[in-house]
Scaffold this motif. Sequence first.
Motif, PDB file in Angstrom:
ATOM      1  N   LEU A 234      -1.917 -10.446  -2.925  1.00 14.38           N
ATOM      2  CA  LEU A 234      -3.365 -10.649  -2.972  1.00 14.38           C
ATOM      3  C   LEU A 234      -4.025  -9.888  -1.830  1.00 14.38           C
ATOM      4  CD1 LEU A 234      -5.333 -13.689  -3.971  1.00 14.38           C
ATOM      5  CD2 LEU A 234      -5.776 -12.919  -1.654  1.00 14.38           C
ATOM      6  N   VAL A 235      -5.198  -9.361  -2.090  1.00 14.04           N
ATOM      7  CA  VAL A 235      -5.985  -8.727  -1.031  1.00 14.04           C
ATOM      8  C   VAL A 235      -7.256  -9.548  -0.829  1.00 14.04           C
ATOM      9  CG1 VAL A 235      -7.358  -6.682  -0.413  1.00 14.04           C
ATOM     10  CG2 VAL A 235      -5.109  -6.402  -1.477  1.00 14.04           C
ATOM     11  N   ILE A 236      -7.507  -9.929   0.417  1.00  8.05           N
ATOM     12  CA  ILE A 236      -8.770 -10.624   0.723  1.00  8.05           C
ATOM     13  C   ILE A 236      -9.542  -9.733   1.682  1.00  8.05           C
ATOM     14  CG2 ILE A 236      -7.647 -12.106   2.500  1.00  8.05           C
ATOM     15  CD1 ILE A 236      -9.778 -14.253   1.694  1.00  8.05           C
ATOM     16  N   THR A 237     -10.757  -9.392   1.309  1.00 11.58           N
ATOM     17  CA  THR A 237     -11.506  -8.416   2.095  1.00 11.58           C
ATOM     18  C   THR A 237     -12.938  -8.848   2.369  1.00 11.58           C
ATOM     19  OG1 THR A 237     -12.294  -6.115   2.191  1.00 11.58           O
ATOM     20  CG2 THR A 237     -12.075  -7.074   0.006  1.00 11.58           C
TER      21      THR A 237
ATOM     22  N   GLU B 192      10.146 -19.564   3.886  1.00  9.67           N
ATOM     23  CA  GLU B 192       9.459 -20.337   2.856  1.00  9.67           C
ATOM     24  C   GLU B 192       8.291 -19.558   2.266  1.00  9.67           C
ATOM     25  OE1 GLU B 192      11.533 -23.818   2.881  1.00  9.67           O
ATOM     26  OE2 GLU B 192       9.435 -24.238   2.548  1.00  9.67           O
ATOM     27  N   ALA B 193       7.754 -18.621   3.017  1.00 13.28           N
ATOM     28  CA  ALA B 193       6.549 -17.933   2.569  1.00 13.28           C
ATOM     29  C   ALA B 193       6.885 -17.015   1.416  1.00 13.28           C
ATOM     30  CB  ALA B 193       5.949 -17.148   3.718  1.00 13.28           C
ATOM     31  N   GLN B 194       6.316 -17.325   0.243  1.00 14.14           N
ATOM     32  CA  GLN B 194       6.623 -16.520  -0.921  1.00 14.14           C
ATOM     33  C   GLN B 194       5.612 -15.407  -1.127  1.00 14.14           C
ATOM     34  OE1 GLN B 194       6.908 -19.010  -4.382  1.00 14.14           O
ATOM     35  NE2 GLN B 194       7.462 -20.741  -3.096  1.00 14.14           N
ATOM     36  N   PHE B 195       4.392 -15.647  -0.664  1.00 10.74           N
ATOM     37  CA  PHE B 195       3.328 -14.724  -0.994  1.00 10.74           C
ATOM     38  C   PHE B 195       2.815 -13.979   0.219  1.00 10.74           C
ATOM     39  CE2 PHE B 195       3.378 -16.007  -5.189  1.00 10.74           C
ATOM     40  CZ  PHE B 195       3.276 -17.387  -5.312  1.00 10.74           C
ATOM     41  N   HIS B 196       2.499 -12.732  -0.023  1.00  9.80           N
ATOM     42  CA  HIS B 196       2.040 -11.867   1.045  1.00  9.80           C
ATOM     43  C   HIS B 196       0.587 -11.491   0.784  1.00  9.80           C
ATOM     44  CE1 HIS B 196       2.742  -7.885   3.446  1.00  9.80           C
ATOM     45  NE2 HIS B 196       1.910  -8.700   4.051  1.00  9.80           N
ATOM     46  N   VAL B 197      -0.250 -11.784   1.770  1.00 11.48           N
ATOM     47  CA  VAL B 197      -1.665 -11.478   1.629  1.00 11.48           C
ATOM     48  C   VAL B 197      -2.049 -10.364   2.592  1.00 11.48           C
ATOM     49  CG1 VAL B 197      -4.011 -12.406   1.839  1.00 11.48           C
ATOM     50  CG2 VAL B 197      -2.161 -13.863   0.978  1.00 11.48           C
ATOM     51  N   LEU B 198      -2.823  -9.413   2.100  1.00  7.98           N
ATOM     52  CA  LEU B 198      -3.369  -8.363   2.958  1.00  7.98           C
ATOM     53  C   LEU B 198      -4.829  -8.710   3.221  1.00  7.98           C
ATOM     54  CD1 LEU B 198      -3.217  -5.569   4.337  1.00  7.98           C
ATOM     55  CD2 LEU B 198      -3.766  -4.538   2.129  1.00  7.98           C
ATOM     56  N   ALA B 199      -5.176  -8.915   4.492  1.00  7.87           N
ATOM     57  CA  ALA B 199      -6.552  -9.286   4.837  1.00  7.87           C
ATOM     58  C   ALA B 199      -7.243  -8.104   5.500  1.00  7.87           C
ATOM     59  CB  ALA B 199      -6.545 -10.488   5.780  1.00  7.87           C
TER      60      ALA B 199
ATOM     61  N   GLN C  98       2.492 -15.160   4.044  1.00 10.81           N
ATOM     62  CA  GLN C  98       2.754 -14.043   4.952  1.00 10.81           C
ATOM     63  C   GLN C  98       1.460 -13.250   5.037  1.00 10.81           C
ATOM     64  OE1 GLN C  98       6.575 -12.492   3.100  1.00 10.81           O
ATOM     65  NE2 GLN C  98       6.254 -11.076   4.788  1.00 10.81           N
ATOM     66  N   VAL C  99       1.156 -12.753   6.229  1.00 10.67           N
ATOM     67  CA  VAL C  99      -0.131 -12.055   6.376  1.00 10.67           C
ATOM     68  C   VAL C  99       0.016 -10.703   7.041  1.00 10.67           C
ATOM     69  CG1 VAL C  99      -2.501 -12.296   7.225  1.00 10.67           C
ATOM     70  CG2 VAL C  99      -1.068 -14.317   6.976  1.00 10.67           C
ATOM     71  N   THR C 100      -0.720  -9.739   6.540  1.00 12.73           N
ATOM     72  CA  THR C 100      -0.919  -8.482   7.258  1.00 12.73           C
ATOM     73  C   THR C 100      -2.432  -8.294   7.353  1.00 12.73           C
ATOM     74  OG1 THR C 100       1.081  -7.530   6.315  1.00 12.73           O
ATOM     75  CG2 THR C 100      -0.503  -5.983   7.241  1.00 12.73           C
ATOM     76  N   THR C 101      -2.915  -7.928   8.547  1.00  7.57           N
ATOM     77  CA  THR C 101      -4.356  -7.688   8.661  1.00  7.57           C
ATOM     78  C   THR C 101      -4.616  -6.226   9.021  1.00  7.57           C
ATOM     79  OG1 THR C 101      -4.399  -8.257  11.018  1.00  7.57           O
ATOM     80  CG2 THR C 101      -4.812 -10.047   9.467  1.00  7.57           C
ATOM     81  N   VAL C 102      -5.694  -5.682   8.471  1.00  5.58           N
ATOM     82  CA  VAL C 102      -6.139  -4.331   8.831  1.00  5.58           C
ATOM     83  C   VAL C 102      -7.645  -4.371   9.030  1.00  5.58           C
ATOM     84  CG1 VAL C 102      -4.297  -3.030   7.696  1.00  5.58           C
ATOM     85  CG2 VAL C 102      -6.330  -3.646   6.394  1.00  5.58           C
ATOM     86  N   ASP C 103      -8.158  -3.346   9.740  1.00  9.62           N
ATOM     87  CA  ASP C 103      -9.581  -3.410  10.070  1.00  9.62           C
ATOM     88  C   ASP C 103     -10.465  -2.532   9.198  1.00  9.62           C
ATOM     89  OD1 ASP C 103      -9.438  -1.303  13.098  1.00  9.62           O
ATOM     90  OD2 ASP C 103      -9.003  -0.883  10.990  1.00  9.62           O
ATOM     91  N   SER C 104      -9.892  -1.920   8.160  1.00 10.15           N
ATOM     92  CA  SER C 104     -10.746  -1.113   7.283  1.00 10.15           C
ATOM     93  C   SER C 104     -10.146  -0.974   5.892  1.00 10.15           C
ATOM     94  CB  SER C 104     -10.941   0.282   7.877  1.00 10.15           C
ATOM     95  OG  SER C 104      -9.742   1.031   7.767  1.00 10.15           O
TER      96      SER C 104
END
Lengths: 163, 204
Positions: free
Chosen positions: B71-74, B6-13, B34-40
């Motif tokens: 989308l990128v959320i930082t 169902e998840a249409q959108f992928h966010v990079l946090a 959908q989420v991907t997280t990175v630390d920098s």
Amino acid sequence: MLPLCSRVLLSHPFSPMSLMALREQLNMLVNSMYIEGLLDQQFQQLQMLQDASSPGFVAEVINLFCEDAERILTELTKDQAVVDFQKVDAYVHQLKGSSSSVGAQNVKLACIQFRQFCEENNKDGCLNALNVVKHHYYLLRNKFDTMLQLEQRIQAYDSKQQN
Amino acid sequence: MAIDPEAQFHVLAVDDSLIDRKLIERLLKTSSYQVTTVDSGSKALELLGLREDQDVSSPSSPDKNEIEVNLVITDYCMPGMTGYDLLKKMKGSSSLKDIPVVIMSSENVPSRINRCLEGGAEEFFLKPIQLSDLIRLRPYMLKGKLKEQQPSQHQETNSAISSSSNNNSKSNKRKAMDEGLSPEKTRPRFSSSSLALVTYEETT
């Protein structure tokens, strides 16, 4: 003054306390933490984010917070003879951030005070503020420990019931 | 973990704090992203296919380490590359400039907020982020998708979306500049068997 049911819980850890009594105890503990200012609305957000797909979410965040806080407090406790205000401020900023994210209100407020002293390059103020932060943190941690133990018992009880 | 169909959108946090990464991931997943997280910031750019010393994605390895994000959320305050630096890098890249960027910060500094918005950030959120904040993200991701799929028809829909998102930005600026939240008079009641389910009493 602990209510009777929790005295029973503490002295007889394996007594078959009812699920309802356990829940009641947990509710009372968490409520008291809100009332005493240990927790704020942000903790509610965490509780709302826990559900069937992530039953361990609150416990995980609490554990991460405690590990992080203790790491920072250990660093801050070193080298108290000479205070590097910038370095100290950076650590306190981190702790303020994580306590804010978890809803650890008193710890967060103590960090805000602490940063004030850093900004003023006030060494005595900083040393005192560190003690205040520790005081609030360890108070909170003790209650978190009890909270998580209760939650574990409740969740174990639930899965036992289902078997 | 299986990808939610169902998840249409992928966010990079992007956040250097582990706790905040955990939180934002949970918030985003709860909102069905959908989420991907990175630390920098540098890891974010790497994932997006842009090396720090380049302005365009490397043509020799288009799919290597590259992911599609809507989308990128930082976080703003990060060691090395700040959220603002990341924003500028993305806006300066032809391949990344159209990805909406949202910035978060624990500090309410109006000049910082303005700088980020003027730098091209869609929104500026104060931490801690709430579920209700994430609802504002959808229009930006929709806009991106539309641009991608129907470049000739995007004009009309774009202006409708951007006028609503402009309103969001303005009201969010107000939100970011206001101090704190007013205390609730009553607390929600739940009915669960663990920390997720705690009932509350009314406060006086």
